[in-house]
Design a protein around this motif. Structure first.
Motif, mmCIF file in Angstrom:
data_model
loop_
_atom_site.group_PDB
_atom_site.id
_atom_site.type_symbol
_atom_site.label_atom_id
_atom_site.label_comp_id
_atom_site.label_asym_id
_atom_site.label_seq_id
_atom_site.Cartn_x
_atom_site.Cartn_y
_atom_site.Cartn_z
ATOM 1 N N ILE A 67 1.342 -0.934 -0.313
ATOM 2 C CA ILE A 67 0.033 0.011 0.230
ATOM 3 C C ILE A 67 1.484 1.245 -0.631
ATOM 4 C CG2 ILE A 67 -2.060 1.311 1.706
ATOM 5 C CD1 ILE A 67 -2.629 -1.550 2.718
ATOM 6 N N ALA A 68 1.807 1.653 0.740
ATOM 7 C CA ALA A 68 3.138 2.477 0.641
ATOM 8 C C ALA A 68 3.770 2.953 0.057
ATOM 9 C CB ALA A 68 3.627 2.408 2.149
ATOM 10 N N GLU A 69 3.716 1.191 -0.994
ATOM 11 C CA GLU A 69 4.505 1.857 -1.969
ATOM 12 C C GLU A 69 3.998 2.100 -3.282
ATOM 13 O OE1 GLU A 69 7.382 1.279 -1.833
ATOM 14 O OE2 GLU A 69 6.916 0.671 0.210
ATOM 15 N N VAL A 70 2.764 1.887 -3.174
ATOM 16 C CA VAL A 70 2.173 2.339 -4.930
ATOM 17 C C VAL A 70 1.500 3.619 -3.903
ATOM 18 C CG1 VAL A 70 -0.003 2.077 -5.627
ATOM 19 C CG2 VAL A 70 0.986 0.252 -5.116
ATOM 20 N N GLY A 71 1.394 4.071 -3.134
ATOM 21 C CA GLY A 71 1.241 5.314 -2.722
ATOM 22 C C GLY A 71 2.124 5.987 -3.099
ATOM 23 N N GLY A 72 3.934 5.529 -2.493
ATOM 24 C CA GLY A 72 5.031 6.692 -3.152
ATOM 25 C C GLY A 72 5.188 6.310 -4.249
ATOM 26 N N VAL A 122 -5.811 -4.415 -5.882
ATOM 27 C CA VAL A 122 -6.758 -4.044 -5.123
ATOM 28 C C VAL A 122 -7.315 -3.342 -4.006
ATOM 29 C CG1 VAL A 122 -9.198 -3.937 -5.230
ATOM 30 C CG2 VAL A 122 -7.993 -5.322 -7.105
ATOM 31 N N VAL A 123 -6.642 -3.746 -3.766
ATOM 32 C CA VAL A 123 -6.336 -3.714 -1.686
ATOM 33 C C VAL A 123 -5.979 -2.100 -1.892
ATOM 34 C CG1 VAL A 123 -5.760 -4.551 0.617
ATOM 35 C CG2 VAL A 123 -7.255 -5.879 -1.074
ATOM 36 N N ALA A 124 -4.615 -2.608 -2.181
ATOM 37 C CA ALA A 124 -3.350 -1.190 -2.115
ATOM 38 C C ALA A 124 -4.599 0.244 -2.629
ATOM 39 C CB ALA A 124 -2.357 -1.728 -3.284
ATOM 40 N N VAL A 125 -5.161 -0.298 -3.514
ATOM 41 C CA VAL A 125 -5.820 0.820 -4.138
ATOM 42 C C VAL A 125 -6.745 1.686 -3.668
ATOM 43 C CG1 VAL A 125 -6.941 1.923 -6.540
ATOM 44 C CG2 VAL A 125 -5.278 0.582 -7.032
ATOM 45 N N THR A 176 -8.975 5.830 0.686
ATOM 46 C CA THR A 176 -9.458 5.985 2.162
ATOM 47 C C THR A 176 -8.472 7.657 2.507
ATOM 48 O OG1 THR A 176 -8.358 4.945 3.169
ATOM 49 C CG2 THR A 176 -10.330 4.322 2.570
ATOM 50 N N ASN A 177 -7.829 8.301 1.821
ATOM 51 C CA ASN A 177 -7.211 9.562 1.592
ATOM 52 C C ASN A 177 -6.025 9.096 3.181
ATOM 53 O OD1 ASN A 177 -5.559 11.243 1.071
ATOM 54 N ND2 ASN A 177 -7.706 13.010 1.587
ATOM 55 N N VAL A 178 -5.657 7.426 3.584
ATOM 56 C CA VAL A 178 -4.691 7.852 4.753
ATOM 57 C C VAL A 178 -3.460 7.746 3.583
ATOM 58 C CG1 VAL A 178 -5.634 5.819 5.766
ATOM 59 C CG2 VAL A 178 -3.973 5.516 4.233
ATOM 60 N N ASP A 179 -2.394 8.086 5.158
ATOM 61 C CA ASP A 179 -0.831 8.927 4.659
ATOM 62 C C ASP A 179 -0.442 7.492 4.217
ATOM 63 O OD1 ASP A 179 1.057 9.243 4.227
ATOM 64 O OD2 ASP A 179 1.424 10.369 6.498
ATOM 65 N N PRO A 180 -0.018 7.160 3.223
ATOM 66 C CA PRO A 180 0.662 5.917 2.603
ATOM 67 C C PRO A 180 1.802 5.654 3.431
ATOM 68 C CG PRO A 180 0.907 7.382 0.896
ATOM 69 C CD PRO A 180 -0.023 8.068 2.323
ATOM 70 N N VAL A 181 2.804 6.098 3.989
ATOM 71 C CA VAL A 181 4.051 6.082 4.429
ATOM 72 C C VAL A 181 3.633 5.719 5.956
ATOM 73 C CG1 VAL A 181 5.565 7.646 5.795
ATOM 74 C CG2 VAL A 181 5.641 7.702 3.076
ATOM 75 N N ALA A 182 2.607 6.729 7.076
ATOM 76 C CA ALA A 182 2.280 6.456 7.750
ATOM 77 C C ALA A 182 1.862 4.959 7.961
ATOM 78 C CB ALA A 182 1.299 7.154 8.384
ATOM 79 N N VAL A 183 1.177 4.133 7.372
ATOM 80 C CA VAL A 183 0.820 3.146 7.464
ATOM 81 C C VAL A 183 1.364 2.254 7.635
ATOM 82 C CG1 VAL A 183 -0.124 1.493 5.470
ATOM 83 C CG2 VAL A 183 -1.378 2.931 5.643
ATOM 84 N N THR A 184 2.786 2.246 6.934
ATOM 85 C CA THR A 184 3.826 1.489 7.221
ATOM 86 C C THR A 184 4.371 1.530 8.503
ATOM 87 O OG1 THR A 184 5.458 2.675 6.446
ATOM 88 C CG2 THR A 184 4.925 1.295 5.041
ATOM 89 N N GLU A 185 3.954 2.375 9.417
ATOM 90 C CA GLU A 185 5.130 2.403 10.629
ATOM 91 C C GLU A 185 3.961 0.834 11.358
ATOM 92 O OE1 GLU A 185 4.176 6.031 12.308
ATOM 93 O OE2 GLU A 185 6.007 6.307 11.123
ATOM 94 N N TYR A 186 3.202 0.951 11.747
ATOM 95 C CA TYR A 186 1.711 -0.189 11.897
ATOM 96 C C TYR A 186 2.686 -1.624 11.480
ATOM 97 C CZ TYR A 186 -0.163 3.663 13.309
ATOM 98 O OH TYR A 186 -0.711 5.002 13.627
ATOM 99 N N SER A 187 3.204 -1.616 10.198
ATOM 100 C CA SER A 187 3.708 -3.289 10.651
ATOM 101 C C SER A 187 4.576 -3.447 11.098
ATOM 102 C CB SER A 187 4.298 -3.077 8.386
ATOM 103 O OG SER A 187 5.758 -2.358 8.701
#
Lengths: 119, 122, 408, 180
Positions: C96-101, C326-329, C334-345
């Motif tokens: 998800i973060a990569e596609v956003g990146g 498809v999940v990533a898109v 939802t307009n989340v910050d793609p980079v913040a997403v990875t912190e939870y990994s």
């Protein structure tokens, strides 16, 4: 019958004394030729006295490394033995296996033999 | 990894050598992972049972979450097709010809093959 | 040139580990807040990933088995299933973060809002997965990703006081940061360096390239060049941020700030080079994580897999990658910050790290798989020490994350 | 008798074996949710000391965003950075500085904590100036002539100084309280 019906069961003597848990099933390819290979026959069950987990194959294969993993696992599985099919007196019935409230254990015949589990 | 000749009397441990091992067909196409082994029904005191087939499908869920999948839903691969047991299990058949490949076939025919380029090599 | 292309797999794998969208920002965040006082963690991570990637590559070359097949074989369906769930969570969050990146990198070059770039980026990733040969894919993204060397060039052009910079390498907690935050970032950096999808991708890539015993040297070269290079570049990014942004009180919170030190150092040309690098690195990491999703699922469940097969001959493998994209898109919509997403990994790495590296270490010692190529004593000693470190890190990750509110 | 007593033990053991991995996964997910939720709950009523710290944090965020915009504009002026790239960078800075303003506005220090209430007011003025300056910076980037760039840079410089000033006054006030 499937092989996981025979694994992870308590093994006890006819007096009800627990001697360990079944961690593996020993097969030997000595049946009639069935396709390219001989048919495997269930010759016995491997019983580990201290633990119910079969782990990573360390307990029988003669691999000493890495020491940090092999050593404790060997220790956990010390005293593991093979029980021959002929020494099994009773297997849990399918209904007992499915129903967690019923007592399910492999009962070993009186005077059963403990054999070397090594391959 | 094992040699071509398999002496009769070779010893296999169900968990160590068969369960959770990858099965490949004669062209090295992955077929399944061994979920369980089916044995003849046998009574203690009688003759030892033989393995009749490798099983996959719902037996995996049963091993993870407990319980027992009904025998009618086991997907079997008869032992007669097994050609070699080594680090992987090789069978002497095409994955295509097996009943248990129906999910893969269904996904291919209904989804992947319908997308342009799906049948061509990369 | 052939030699260089031979290590493309290692470079691409390392880019996914050290230089994906989340790491690019994390490295800059760490540099702008802690200077180089956390660089030792990257060093620790490089050695660790080299050791285990080397083992997984060796297992792939000698026995033809990819890592997740080995994991299920050795750990059984239950523990391996737990690892599968955790690894998939890490991998999909990173995807998800990569596609956003990719979208953010394209925005840097075009000023078109990144939200509009998301579907385009996802489609491009899928087209490569669908139609491009593995070899071409790794060579192109690996070589383009090398333009991130621009960050290292920038460090030299900035002409810092080298003595001061070297003195900053000593581990120490800056005055205005708390010790728990320092250790949170240490754990996050270490977890990112050793993130499990790297070995899934590296070993499966070895199988895709049909490595045999003869390719052991190639595998070793990949490991020894790829991962140290990735680690070196991530330290260079931290150094850029420490030199330019730290003194100005800029705490990095987005990828867009990465180009500022580069502009100061090398002007327009270097900025252009680095933007190409960022786009290529995030694109490469997107390919790596999408493929890893397919590899792990297929290897756990015994499906046919591999880019060397036609999509129709690995139908469920391709379907799972499509679903992941498809999940990533959908998540990015939802307009989340793609980079913040990875912190939870980091949370999911806690489960996945030990359960991934333990079976690799065990199988690399099994003569049934490895024949004469089993691990030597030194490799086992280092591997065992790292297994202990990984377990400690895994146990510490979640409490540290909660205490520090993910480093904020 | 023995046989009758045994079943519960066995069943419990079976149940726990099944439950262990499931629990671990659930626990992980719950932790993730708790952390995600916890971040949102940060703004709101806080005691005096924590309110002062929060005001300081938001000032730092705002001044980081203003400094980012200033560095971006200076780079464009010096011909080091393409305007499109700077625009994307400053666009993110707008998001950061408005987020800081939003969090500052949503913060409710207790009425009794005078230094926190006063600090928030001073900080608000500085952050509001920062928002205006960063927003104006994008206009200057669009205009792309040296005069408007220089104006915008000067404005950002002032806003940055005001933010620094607010931060040091906040520091002084809280230190004064500590010594009392």
């Amino acid at each position: 019958m499937i092989v996981s019906d025979l694994l992870d069961l308590r093994a006890e003597t006819t007096d009800g004394e627990t001697v360990g848990w079944t961690v593996d099933a020993r097969l030997v390819l000595d049946g009639p030729l069935d396709g390219p290979l001989a048919r495997p026959r269930l010759v016995g069950l491997v019983v580990s006295p201290h633990t119910r987990t079969s782990f990573l194959g360390f307990e029988r294969a003669q691999v000493p490394a890495p020491w940090l993993i092999a050593r404790p696992l060997r220790r956990l599985h010390r005293g593991t033995f093979l029980v021959r099919w002929e020494d099994i007196a009773r297997l849990p019935l399918p209904a007992e296996r499915r129903d967690p409230d019923r007592r399910s254990a492999v009962v070993l015949r009186a005077g059963y033999g403990r054999h070397d589990p090594r391959l | 990894m094992t040699g071509d000749t398999q002496p009769s009397g070779r010893i296999l441990d169900a968990r160590l050598h068969l369960l959770d091992h990858q099965v490949l067909d004669r062209d090295d196409v992955p077929v399944m992972v061994v979920g369980d082994l089916e044995l003849e029904d046998a009574e203690p005191g009688g003759p030892a049972p033989y393995v009749t087939s490798l099983v996959t499908g719902p037996v995996l869920g049963a091993r993870i979450f407990g319980g027992r999948a009904p025998a009618s839903r086991w997907q079997r691969l008869p032992w007669r097709l097994v050609a070699d047991v080594g680090v992987v299990i090789k069978i002497a058949a095409d994955a295509e010809s097996l009943d248990l490949a129906w999910v893969e076939r269904w996904v291919r025919d209904q989804v992947i093959a319908r997308i342009p380029g799906g049948r061509h090599g990369p | 040139m052939n030699r260089l292309l031979g290590v493309a797999l290692g470079i691409l794998t390392a880019i996914g580990g050290f230089l994906d969208a989340g790491d690019l920002v994390t490295n800059a965040v760490v540099g702008s807040r802690f200077g180089l006082s956390l660089a030792w963690v990257v060093g620790l991570g490089i050695v660790g990933i080299c050791v285990f990637a080397h083992m997984s590559g060796k297992v792939a070359a000698v026995s033809g088995r990819a890592t997740f097949e080995v994991i299920r074989e050795r750990l059984g369906p239950r523990a391996a299933g737990l690892n599968l769930v955790a690894s998939l969570a890490v991998t999909v969050l990173t995807l998800i973060a990569e596609v956003g990146g990719i979208a953010l990198a394209l925005q840097l070059a075009s000023s078109v809002d990144h939200r509009l770039w998301v579907p385009v980026a996802a489609l491009a990733v899928w087209l490569v997965l669908w139609r491009v040969k593995f070899k071409v894919m790794e060579n192109v993204t690996g070589l383009l990703g090398l333009t991130l060397i621009g960050f290292a060039v920038a460090v030299f052009l900035l002409g810092p006081d080298w003595g001061e910079l070297a003195a900053g390498l000593a581990p120490s907690v800056p005055a205005n940061e708390s010790t728990t935050t320092y250790w949170y970032y240490a754990v996050a950096l270490f977890g990112a360096a050793m993130t499990p999808y790297e070995v899934f991708f590296f070993s499966s890539g070895g199988v895709e390239e049909k490595w045999t015993v003869r390719d052991l040297a190639t595998s070793r070269l990949n490991v020894l060049i790829g991962f140290p290079l990735g680690g070196f570049l991530s330290v260079a990014i931290a150094a850029c941020a420490a030199i330019v942004l730290l003194p100005r009180g800029i705490a990095v919170d987005s990828m867009a700030q990465l180009v500022l030190p580069v502009a100061q150092a090398g002007g327009m040309l270097l900025v252009a080079v680095v933007i190409v690098g960022i786009a290529a690195a995030t694109f490469g990491a997107a390919l790596e994580t999408a493929l890893s999703t397919g590899y792990t699922l297929a290897q756990y469940l015994g499906w046919s897999w591999g880019k060397f097969r036609r999509p129709a001959h690995a139908a469920r493998f391709h379907l799972s990658m499509i679903v992941a994209l498809v999940v990533a898109v959908a998540v990015l919509a939802t307009n989340v910050d793609p980079v913040a997403v990875t912190e939870y990994s980091v949370v999911f790495s806690a489960v996945a790290l030990p359960l991934t590296y333990l079976p690799i270490l065990v199988v690399a010692n099994d003569p049934e798989y490895m024949g004469e190529h089993t691990n030597g004593r030194a490799l086992n000693a280092v591997g065992s020490v790292y297994l202990v470190v990984l377990t400690v890190v895994a146990l510490a990750a979640v409490p540290l994350m909660i205490v520090t509110r993910a480093g904020s | 008798m023995n046989r009758a007593a045994a079943p519960p033990t066995v069943s419990r053991r079976n149940a726990s074996r099944v439950a262990a991995p499931t629990c671990a996964v659930l626990a992980g997910m719950i932790c993730a949710c708790a952390v995600l939720g916890g971040c949102g709950a940060q703004a709101g009523r806080a005691d005096g000391e924590r309110a002062v710290i929060a005001v300081g944090d938001h000032l730092d965020e705002a001044s980081s965003a203003v400094a980012t915009a200033q560095l971006a504009l200076e780079s464009v002026r010096d011909g080091l950075l393409p305007a499109v790239t700077a625009d994307a960078t400053v666009g993110r800075a707008v998001e950061s500085v408005t987020a800081a303003a939003h969090d500052l506005a949503a913060l409710v220090p207790p009425a009794a904590a005078r230094d926190a209430v006063q600090g928030r007011l001073t900080a608000w003025d500085a952050v509001a100036d920062g928002v205006a300056a960063v927003a104006q910076a994008r206009v200057a980037l669009g205009a792309d002539d040296d005069a408007s760039l220089s104006d915008a840079i000067a404005e950002l410089d002032d806003a940055g100084a005001a933010l620094d000033d607010a931060a040091s006054r906040l520091d002084a006030a809280s230190r004064l309280r500590e010594t009392r």
